[in-house]
Design an enzyme around this catalytic site. Structure first.
Site, PDB file in Angstrom:
ATOM      1  N   SER A  91      -2.653  -8.011   2.602  1.00  0.00           N
ATOM      2  CA  SER A  91      -2.922  -7.930   4.037  1.00  0.00           C
ATOM      3  C   SER A  91      -3.330  -9.310   4.568  1.00  0.00           C
ATOM      4  O   SER A  91      -2.980  -9.688   5.681  1.00  0.00           O
ATOM      5  CB  SER A  91      -4.039  -6.929   4.310  1.00  0.00           C
ATOM      6  OG  SER A  91      -3.673  -5.650   3.870  1.00  0.00           O
TER       7      SER A  91
ATOM      8  N   HIS B 231       0.844  -1.206   0.000  1.00  0.00           N
ATOM      9  CA  HIS B 231       0.000   0.000   0.000  1.00  0.00           C
ATOM     10  C   HIS B 231       0.875   1.251   0.000  1.00  0.00           C
ATOM     11  O   HIS B 231       0.619   2.202  -0.736  1.00  0.00           O
ATOM     12  CB  HIS B 231      -0.888   0.047   1.258  1.00  0.00           C
ATOM     13  CG  HIS B 231      -1.907  -1.055   1.366  1.00  0.00           C
ATOM     14  ND1 HIS B 231      -1.964  -1.911   2.443  1.00  0.00           N
ATOM     15  CD2 HIS B 231      -2.925  -1.414   0.554  1.00  0.00           C
ATOM     16  CE1 HIS B 231      -2.971  -2.743   2.282  1.00  0.00           C
ATOM     17  NE2 HIS B 231      -3.569  -2.480   1.148  1.00  0.00           N
TER      18      HIS B 231
HETATM   19  P1  ADP Z   1      -9.861  -3.609  -0.582  1.00  0.00           P
HETATM   20  O1  ADP Z   1     -10.610  -4.402   0.422  1.00  0.00           O
HETATM   21  O2  ADP Z   1     -10.555  -2.372  -1.030  1.00  0.00           O
HETATM   22  O3  ADP Z   1      -9.297  -4.398  -1.730  1.00  0.00           O
HETATM   23  P2  ADP Z   1      -7.172  -3.481   0.441  1.00  0.00           P
HETATM   24  O4  ADP Z   1      -6.683  -2.758   1.629  1.00  0.00           O
HETATM   25  O5  ADP Z   1      -7.006  -4.960   0.422  1.00  0.00           O
HETATM   26  O6  ADP Z   1      -8.656  -3.040   0.271  1.00  0.00           O
HETATM   27  O7  ADP Z   1      -6.488  -2.901  -0.855  1.00  0.00           O
HETATM   28  C1  ADP Z   1      -6.646  -1.561  -1.233  1.00  0.00           C
HETATM   29  C2  ADP Z   1      -6.015  -1.381  -2.596  1.00  0.00           C
HETATM   30  O8  ADP Z   1      -4.620  -1.578  -2.488  1.00  0.00           O
HETATM   31  C3  ADP Z   1      -6.501  -2.365  -3.659  1.00  0.00           C
HETATM   32  O9  ADP Z   1      -6.546  -1.713  -4.901  1.00  0.00           O
HETATM   33  C4  ADP Z   1      -5.441  -3.427  -3.668  1.00  0.00           C
HETATM   34  O10 ADP Z   1      -5.358  -4.059  -4.925  1.00  0.00           O
HETATM   35  C5  ADP Z   1      -4.215  -2.575  -3.398  1.00  0.00           C
HETATM   36  N1  ADP Z   1      -3.141  -3.355  -2.807  1.00  0.00           N
HETATM   37  C6  ADP Z   1      -3.167  -4.166  -1.742  1.00  0.00           C
HETATM   38  N2  ADP Z   1      -1.961  -4.738  -1.522  1.00  0.00           N
HETATM   39  C7  ADP Z   1      -1.153  -4.256  -2.500  1.00  0.00           C
HETATM   40  C8  ADP Z   1       0.205  -4.487  -2.860  1.00  0.00           C
HETATM   41  N3  ADP Z   1       0.985  -5.345  -2.210  1.00  0.00           N
HETATM   42  N4  ADP Z   1       0.693  -3.833  -3.920  1.00  0.00           N
HETATM   43  C9  ADP Z   1      -0.091  -2.996  -4.633  1.00  0.00           C
HETATM   44  N5  ADP Z   1      -1.375  -2.753  -4.378  1.00  0.00           N
HETATM   45  C10 ADP Z   1      -1.901  -3.377  -3.318  1.00  0.00           C
END
Ligand code: ADP
Length: 164
Positions: free
Chosen positions: A129, A18
């Protein structure tokens, strides 16, 4: 007029993946608002307030970034913030279908909104996550995946669960 982007997500908890996306986004926009979902569709390990606090701490040294809660439709939140851009991260092809559906749905609901996808450094392209929570519960060293205070918070949660 300021060019504001909103990065919505669950952030349960925030990872270096993130953070990589946030740092890339701030190079493109005047302001990035990290919108932490108050009631995401999925069950979370951390409470909303805990997730917000961890994100706030993780970005405290990054200028022009704000952290806020949001609930309801992302597009309504964007309107409120006078923003037109949604940032989402794309890791593997497995992210694509869901993200594609969501982006087109949001565009249908509000034609003024655009979703921009950003790819993280390849070191984080497999990081989620969910994986962090599973690995943390099994005692893995998480120092390459999350800041140390996030790792500590995870340990505390896991211990809390073990003790009932
Ligand atoms: P959501 O439940 O909305 O998917 P997340 O917190 O899991 O929330 O993810 C928020 C955003 O960050 C999403 O677009 C997800 O694809 C992106 N994301 C999560 N982990 C990573 C990562 N390791 N690298 C790039 N983007 C990520």
């Amino acid at each position: 007029m300021k060019n504001i982007a909103v990065y919505p997500g669950t952030f349960d908890p925030i990872t270096y993946g993130h953070l990589d996306i946030i740092k890339r986004a701030i190079n493109l926009f005047d302001k990035v608002i990290i919108a932490v979902a108050k009631n995401p569709a999925k069950e979370t390990l951390f409470t909303w307030q805990e997730r917000v606090n961890l994100v706030k701490k993780a970005v405290e040294d990054i200028e022009r970034v704000e952290v806020e809660p949001f609930s309801g439709l992302v597009v309504d939140y964007l309107k409120k913030k006078k923003a037109k851009i949604i940032i989402r991260g794309l890791r593997m092809i497995s992210d694509f279908e869901y993200e594609f559906q969501m982006a087109l749905t949001n565009r249908k609901i509000s034609s003024s909104v655009e979703t921009i996808f950003m790819m993280p450094n390849e070191a984080y392209s497999y990081l989620s996550s969910k994986l962090i929570k599973e690995a943390g519960a099994l005692g893995a060293d998480l120092s390459s995946f999350v800041p140390s205070f996030v790792e500590q918070a995870l340990r505390k949660k896991t211990l809390g669960k073990c003790n009932g």
